[in-house]
Design a protein around this motif. Structure first.
Motif, PDB file in Angstrom:
ATOM      1  N   SER B 394      71.914  -0.716  -8.788  1.00 22.96           N
ATOM      2  CA  SER B 394      70.304  -1.311  -8.007  1.00 22.96           C
ATOM      3  C   SER B 394      69.663  -2.062  -9.122  1.00 22.96           C
ATOM      4  O   SER B 394      68.901  -2.835  -8.699  1.00 22.96           O
ATOM      5  N   ALA B 395      70.160  -1.969 -10.456  1.00 23.53           N
ATOM      6  CA  ALA B 395      69.183  -2.923 -11.371  1.00 23.53           C
ATOM      7  C   ALA B 395      69.728  -4.221 -11.181  1.00 23.53           C
ATOM      8  O   ALA B 395      68.772  -5.141 -11.160  1.00 23.53           O
ATOM      9  N   ASP B 396      70.745  -4.685 -10.322  1.00 22.33           N
ATOM     10  CA  ASP B 396      70.988  -5.899  -9.981  1.00 22.33           C
ATOM     11  C   ASP B 396      70.072  -6.625  -8.790  1.00 22.33           C
ATOM     12  O   ASP B 396      70.135  -7.574  -8.628  1.00 22.33           O
ATOM     13  N   GLY B 447      67.308   6.264 -12.799  1.00 20.27           N
ATOM     14  CA  GLY B 447      68.071   5.567 -11.941  1.00 20.27           C
ATOM     15  C   GLY B 447      68.186   5.924 -10.451  1.00 20.27           C
ATOM     16  O   GLY B 447      68.245   5.133  -9.657  1.00 20.27           O
ATOM     17  N   GLY B 448      67.518   7.277 -10.320  1.00 22.81           N
ATOM     18  CA  GLY B 448      67.601   7.620  -8.758  1.00 22.81           C
ATOM     19  C   GLY B 448      66.279   7.028  -8.005  1.00 22.81           C
ATOM     20  O   GLY B 448      66.749   6.692  -7.111  1.00 22.81           O
ATOM     21  N   GLU B 449      65.333   6.938  -8.886  1.00 20.85           N
ATOM     22  CA  GLU B 449      64.252   6.189  -8.281  1.00 20.85           C
ATOM     23  C   GLU B 449      64.490   4.891  -7.923  1.00 20.85           C
ATOM     24  O   GLU B 449      64.107   4.177  -6.904  1.00 20.85           O
ATOM     25  N   LEU B 475      74.439   8.629 -10.367  1.00 21.23           N
ATOM     26  CA  LEU B 475      73.218   9.300 -10.104  1.00 21.23           C
ATOM     27  C   LEU B 475      73.341  10.685 -10.371  1.00 21.23           C
ATOM     28  O   LEU B 475      74.600  11.362 -10.310  1.00 21.23           O
ATOM     29  N   ASP B 476      72.299  11.666 -10.640  1.00 25.98           N
ATOM     30  CA  ASP B 476      72.480  13.190 -10.824  1.00 25.98           C
ATOM     31  C   ASP B 476      72.648  13.786  -9.431  1.00 25.98           C
ATOM     32  O   ASP B 476      71.993  13.181  -8.589  1.00 25.98           O
ATOM     33  N   PRO B 477      73.175  14.939  -9.570  1.00 24.45           N
ATOM     34  CA  PRO B 477      73.185  15.571  -7.972  1.00 24.45           C
ATOM     35  C   PRO B 477      72.266  15.764  -7.168  1.00 24.45           C
ATOM     36  O   PRO B 477      72.165  15.563  -5.929  1.00 24.45           O
ATOM     37  N   LEU B 483      69.283  11.204  -1.525  1.00 23.93           N
ATOM     38  CA  LEU B 483      69.760   9.885  -1.206  1.00 23.93           C
ATOM     39  C   LEU B 483      70.536  10.211   0.286  1.00 23.93           C
ATOM     40  O   LEU B 483      70.386   9.571   1.279  1.00 23.93           O
ATOM     41  N   LEU B 484      71.230  11.341   0.082  1.00 24.00           N
ATOM     42  CA  LEU B 484      72.278  11.843   1.313  1.00 24.00           C
ATOM     43  C   LEU B 484      70.994  12.068   2.439  1.00 24.00           C
ATOM     44  O   LEU B 484      71.354  11.523   3.466  1.00 24.00           O
TER      45      LEU B 484
END
Lengths: 206, 571, 317
Positions: B394-396, B447-449, B475-477, B483-484
């Motif tokens: 997502s950084a891209d 990363g998750g945010e 991503l961490d669980p 996200l799910l």
């Protein structure tokens, strides 16, 4: 705009090579040896950035970026620019092999100039700094264009017309470069201010 | 001081210590404290998993151990001696550190040069160095790529090359930072095998509990720069509460991986009648257009072949790269409106290329119809109004210096009025659980945010088709679970590219299996998950994961019964 | 309107001829590229193919068996660069054409793909085209110049000597550009750079070049991903403030990411024992054959200079 092979008289080309070599040596001396790989990585970023074309009315121009390189890299900027030009010449034939020295001076000197001027604004408020950066990078292009014109004019009277045209062609680039550099600096200022402040691995300009 | 939820066993380790950290603090130049008073000893031959939230100091710890970050306070003892300048060189020779991004470690013109770099620096005679380099490359399955430039290799290959460059030095200690992030299953399997055979001390930073399971025996959990738990790995994973505490609870995955991986269609009847927030938000952006468009409810989903026609259709679509490599060959499929589709297949099968074609980024030959309209010319140029794409990294996708601008970026390109954009931005940030983030810098998010922000930025544009490329990578669980839930609320036609069986089974109804640029099978997800023949045929080994899941579940089951008796004892 | 002069300065005529030749060459190169594109599915306007960076001297390219491939890179670079300087200092159009022919012959002997050479010429085309347009209009009129007057009252004056000056520049640029292919695409880039180091270029510069060459590709991929990311959210660059802002952010993003990368790359180098020097494993040994070939090129270059400075002016004037 880069000078291609065969435009400059040989003596001028060789003199430029000698001058460039001197400047590269100074730049190399002013850069810590452990910073060289870092400058190299940063230079490839500038190289890639210079491939980006900015639309300008019906055509597009690519950025010259001497000012921005100077702002970010200080004394190392001449070195970075020279190596970038070598790579551009080898890969794309932007700028000729025999004109490398001339092209190096044309882009490297404005970078040093920009670095020196911007250095005075490092501690200014972020708004002033942005403005200074934009003006400095626009000015960098002006200086580059002037050097280009002078170099072209060394070819004799025949080249005076081309020199004038080259100067005129840089006017829109100056404006564009200043505006875009302003935005780049604004972004960097928010996201990674270290790049504009005194970074530990950058030797300072003066 | 945190009370250790897990009783810490007194380990009796007979082997000599490799590392001893005594009261180590690390403060970044910008003042952020990354490590707080770390006391840790690591013994020869230990296999340690370093776990923790993003930003909990795991990578910093690895940098301290590899001598890259001298501690601000405290001492680091390597094999009993404090780190001096001479010792540092010795340490560098004995400690290998695999970075997260292989491009950082491959800085030479060819892969072979990279592997040789370390060997020659450590004064290995050139002949022997070349031999060792070739052996290391062969062990990672890269003999044929020795003379290729790193940028010609796939991500997994690059990661393997970086590891080869480290293993060629035959280090006593191997530190790995997120070795499985963004890896394809083939590379991951190879990596797993190589690490299991590795004789030295292993320190592995990862979120991927299933990868660590069977590899590591000790777990060190960091939180906010301090050591929170230091226990055996089995104990940690059997203790669900502490997993949850550190965002590592991956038990939601059991729902799909239970037993033989039977597909629960329970998710289909999930209560999607939009949550209250969503309804209010739809009100905010006008009654006609909703978050996901005026789509039929999922119950009344159009099935392929029904009278209403297909929403998205590709017929005989082919694509070849500039160098002539065929990436897609005669691909044909149809998707109904609101359908959820998974694209599954080994690396290089053409999934990402197909996604790029669906989004109009790449263009091949053949027909592509969207909503009955042929995609070409101006419609193709405007495809972005209909199709949203969320990248793997997502950084891209972050190009603004404020989260608010990031979400507004697409809306401004759509030409919405500012007032409407402002409302929509608010609503989307709220939806993604990022309230109050407008003025934050996207690059500073975790990363998750960032993933949720990217999703919000794409969904703000109300695409009719949403394409997700490996949404769970790195991503961490806990973030995965969040996200799910978010994705489950999306009603746009969904195309999911993933190696992650769990996501595939939970989100999609139908799976397209791709292999070498062709669609080799098109079947309901439930059927796909149980078809082991298909998996082995196309190198998609999910059974190992299922087995791991089952074993971990059993451990947790055991623990729960034990815990009951333990607490009873305590009283 | 004055009729075109019947008898032309032979130099101007050659100049025009060369201009036509150049245009044809670029056209052929362009056509070849187009044709290759048509063989496979159409790829024009592809966002992901933007900013393609050509590779210089891959392992495959270095495998050729031509005389340039087998030449010791040090002597190759020294003698060909010397030739390039000689070719660039020629003053007679005819001699410049000879240089062009020599470079063409070298290019064909080396057998490198002609598409790359065409791209090089295309890269210079804009700069050189400017000369062809501007020179005839601005070159001061010297006695003996042919001047063509166009328009009602002759308000456009074309000095044909301008064409010949432009043609001279173009021919010189062309002869150096064509030489670049046999010079740099006949062994791997790393080997070229190592050879430069052996020839006395500071080692630190050479290592920087190698690192740059590697990361140019990494960053190119990075920005094309960013660009696609902006494209799928509807960004279409234009000449307006919003576009410039987005482009500024885009470049800023590139710099921020590259700065972060510099640190990690440096640390990765430290981890593998970097102490300020890159290990060099390639040795060079020049055989007499290499020296002989070098001498031939030097002789050829001197020949060109003599032809230019003495033979043509004396014998043909």
């Amino acid at each position: 705009m880069h000078i291609s092979d065969g435009v400059l008289p040989t003596q001028v080309a060789l003199t430029c090579f000698a001058l460039s070599a001197g400047c590269v040596a100074v730049s190399l001396k002013k850069t810590h040896s452990e910073d060289l790989p870092k400058v190299a990585v940063m230079t490839s970023a500038f190289f890639v950035a210079s491939l980006v074309h900015v639309p300008l009315g019906p055509t597009s121009v690519h950025l010259l970026l001497p000012g921005l390189v100077g702002i970010f890299l200080g004394w190392s900027s001449f070195l970075a620019i020279f190596l970038g030009l070598v790579l551009q010449c080898l890969l794309f034939q932007f700028g000729g092999l025999t004109a490398l020295g001339a092209n190096g001076l044309m882009m490297g000197l404005p970078a040093w100039l920009a670095a020196a001027v911007f250095h005075g604004f490092r501690d200014a408020s972020s708004r002033t700094r942005l403005l200074a950066g934009a003006v400095v990078s626009g000015g960098g292009v002006v200086v580059a264009a002037l050097i280009l014109a002078v170099l072209l004019a060394t070819g004799g009277e025949d080249f005076a017309g081309v020199a004038k045209l080259a100067l005129a062609a840089h006017v829109p680039v100056v404006v564009l470069e200043a505006v875009i550099t302003g935005f780049v600096l604004a972004f960097v200022d928010r996201v990674k201010p270290e790049l504009l402040g005194r970074s530990p691995w950058r030797s300072e300009a003066r | 001081m945190h009370l250790q939820a897990i009783p810490c066993p007194i380990r009796t380790v007979s082997t000599p210590s490799v590392f001893r950290l005594e009261g180590v603090d690390y403060v970044y130049p910008n003042g952020r404290q990354a490590l707080r008073h770390i006391d840790l000893s690591i013994h020869e031959g230990e296999r340690i998993a370093v776990l923790g939230h993003n930003g909990s100091g795991k990578t910093t710890l690895a940098r301290v151990l590899s001598g890259l970050a001298p501690p601000t306070q405290g001492r680091v003892l390597f094999q009993g001696d404090p780190l001096s300048r001479e010792r540092l060189e010795d340490l560098r020779q004995r400690v290998g550190f695999l970075f997260q991004d292989p491009d950082d470690q491959l800085f030479c013109p060819t892969v072979l040069d990279d592997v040789l770099f370390g060997l020659l620096n450590f004064q290995v005679p050139p002949k022997e160095a070349e031999e060792r380099a070739r052996k290391a490359l062969a062990a990672m399955g890269l003999e044929a790529e020795a003379h290729r430039a790193p940028h010609h290799l796939s991500y997994g290959q690059r990661k393997r090359a970086a590891l080869a460059a480290i293993l060629a030095l035959e280090p006593d200690v191997l530190i790995l930072d997120e070795p499985t992030a963004n890896m394809d299953p083939t590379s991951e399997a190879l990596l797993s095998k190589v690490l299991k055979d590795y004789p030295g001390t292993l320190i592995c930073i990862s979120h991927d509990i299933l990868f660590l399971y069977g590899l590591c025996t000790r777990a060190v959990v960091l939180q906010a720069g301090g050591i929170h738990h230091d226990t055996s790995f089995e104990r940690l994973i059997s203790h669900r509460a502490s997993l949850q505490e550190h965002g590592l609870d991956f038990t939601f995955r059991f729902q799909c991986c239970n037993g033989n991986g039977s597909h629960e269609h329970g998710r289909r009847h999930r209560a999607i009648p939009t949550s209250p927030e969503l309804i209010s938000e739809q009100g905010a952006c006008g009654p006609d257009r909703r978050l996901v468009g005026a789509l039929p409810k999922r119950g009344s989903k159009v099935h392929p072949g029904s009278a209403q026609g297909f929403f998205l259709e590709m017929l005989g679509f082919s694509y070849a790269y500039g160098d002539g490599t065929v990436a897609l060959e005669n691909v044909s499929f149809q998707v109904g409106r609101g359908e959820r589709l998974a694209l599954v297949g080994p690396n290089g099968a053409g999934k990402s290329t197909l996604a790029a074609c669906l989004a109009g980024i790449r263009w091949g030959t053949g027909q592509y119809l969207l909503d009955g309209r042929k995609v070409e010319g101006a419609f193709r140029r405007n495809l972005w109004r209909h199709v949203g794409l969320v990248f793997q990294d997502s950084a891209d996708q972050m190009v603004c210096s404020r989260c608010g601008d990031e979400v507004a970026f697409g809306l401004r390109n759509l030409g919405w009025p500012e007032s409407r954009i402002r409302k929509k931005v608010q609503a989307m940030l709220h939806w993604a659980g990022l309230e109050g983030f407008e003025d934050r810098v996207p690059q500073h998010l975790s990363g998750g945010e960032r993933k949720r922000l990217a999703l919000a930025a794409v969904l703000a544009m109300e695409p009719e088709v949403l394409i997700l490329d490996e949404p769970t990578a790195g991503l961490d669980p806990q973030t995965e679970q969040k996200l799910l839930q978010l994705l489950d609320e999306v009603e746009a036609t969904l195309v999911l590219i993933s190696h992650d069986v769990c996501f595939v089974s939970m989100l999609t109804d139908r799976t397209l299996l791709m292999h070498r640029g062709r669609i080799v099978d098109d079947l309901p997800t439930g059927k796909f998950l149980v078809d082991r023949n298909l998996h082995s045929l196309y190198g998609l080994d999910f059974t190992y994961y299922n087995r791991c899941c089952r074993e971990i579940q059993d451990l947790q089951e055991d623990h729960r019964t034990n815990a009951v008796t333990e607490t009873a004892d305590l009283r | 309107m004055k009729a075109l002069p019947l008898h032309w300065d032979p130099l101007a005529a050659t100049g025009l001829g060369l201009a036509v030749f150049l245009t044809v060459l670029v056209a052929v190169g362009w056509f070849r590229l187009r044709k290759r594109g048509q063989g496979s599915p159409r790829r024009e306007g592809e966002e992901t193919e933007r900013w393609a960076v050509p590779e210089l001297g891959t392992h495959e390219q270095a495998r050729g068996r031509s005389i340039f491939h087998r030449w010791d890179p040090r002597i190759k670079i020294a003698s060909l660069v010397f030739f390039a300087f000689c070719a660039a200092s020629v003053d007679q159009l005819g001699v410049a054409c000879v240089c062009c022919a020599i470079s063409c012959a070298a290019l064909l002997t080396a057998g490198t793909p002609l598409g790359f050479a065409a791209k090089r010429i295309a890269a210079m085309a804009g700069f050189l085209a400017m000369f062809f347009v501007v020179m005839p209009l601005t070159v001061p009129v010297l006695p003996g110049d042919e001047v063509v007057q166009l328009g009602e009252a002759g308000w456009i004056q074309l000095n044909l000597r301008g064409f010949s000056v432009a043609a001279l520049v173009a021919a010189k640029a062309l002869s150096v550009a064509l030489l670049m292919e046999p010079l740099f695409r006949t062994c791997t880039f790393a080997r070229t750079v190592n050879a430069l180091a052996r020839m006395g270029l500071p080692e630190s510069l050479c290592h920087m070049l190698l690192i740059m060459y590697r990361y140019v590709f990494v960053f190119r991929h990075e920005i094309s991903r960013l660009w696609v990311g902006m494209g799928v959210r509807g960004f279409r660059p234009g000449t307006n403030r919003r576009s410039f802002h987005a482009l500024g952010n885009f470049l800023g993003m590139l710099f921020v990411r590259s700065l972060e990368r510099t640190e990690r790359v440096y640390e990765a180098m430290l981890c593998r024992g970097y102490s300020g020097r890159f290990p060099v494993r390639e040795g060079f040994h020049a055989r007499p054959k290499d020296w002989a070939l070098g001498a031939c090129w030097i002789a050829l270059s001197m020949g060109v200079l003599i032809l230019d400075g003495w033979a043509v002016p004396v014998l043909f004037r």
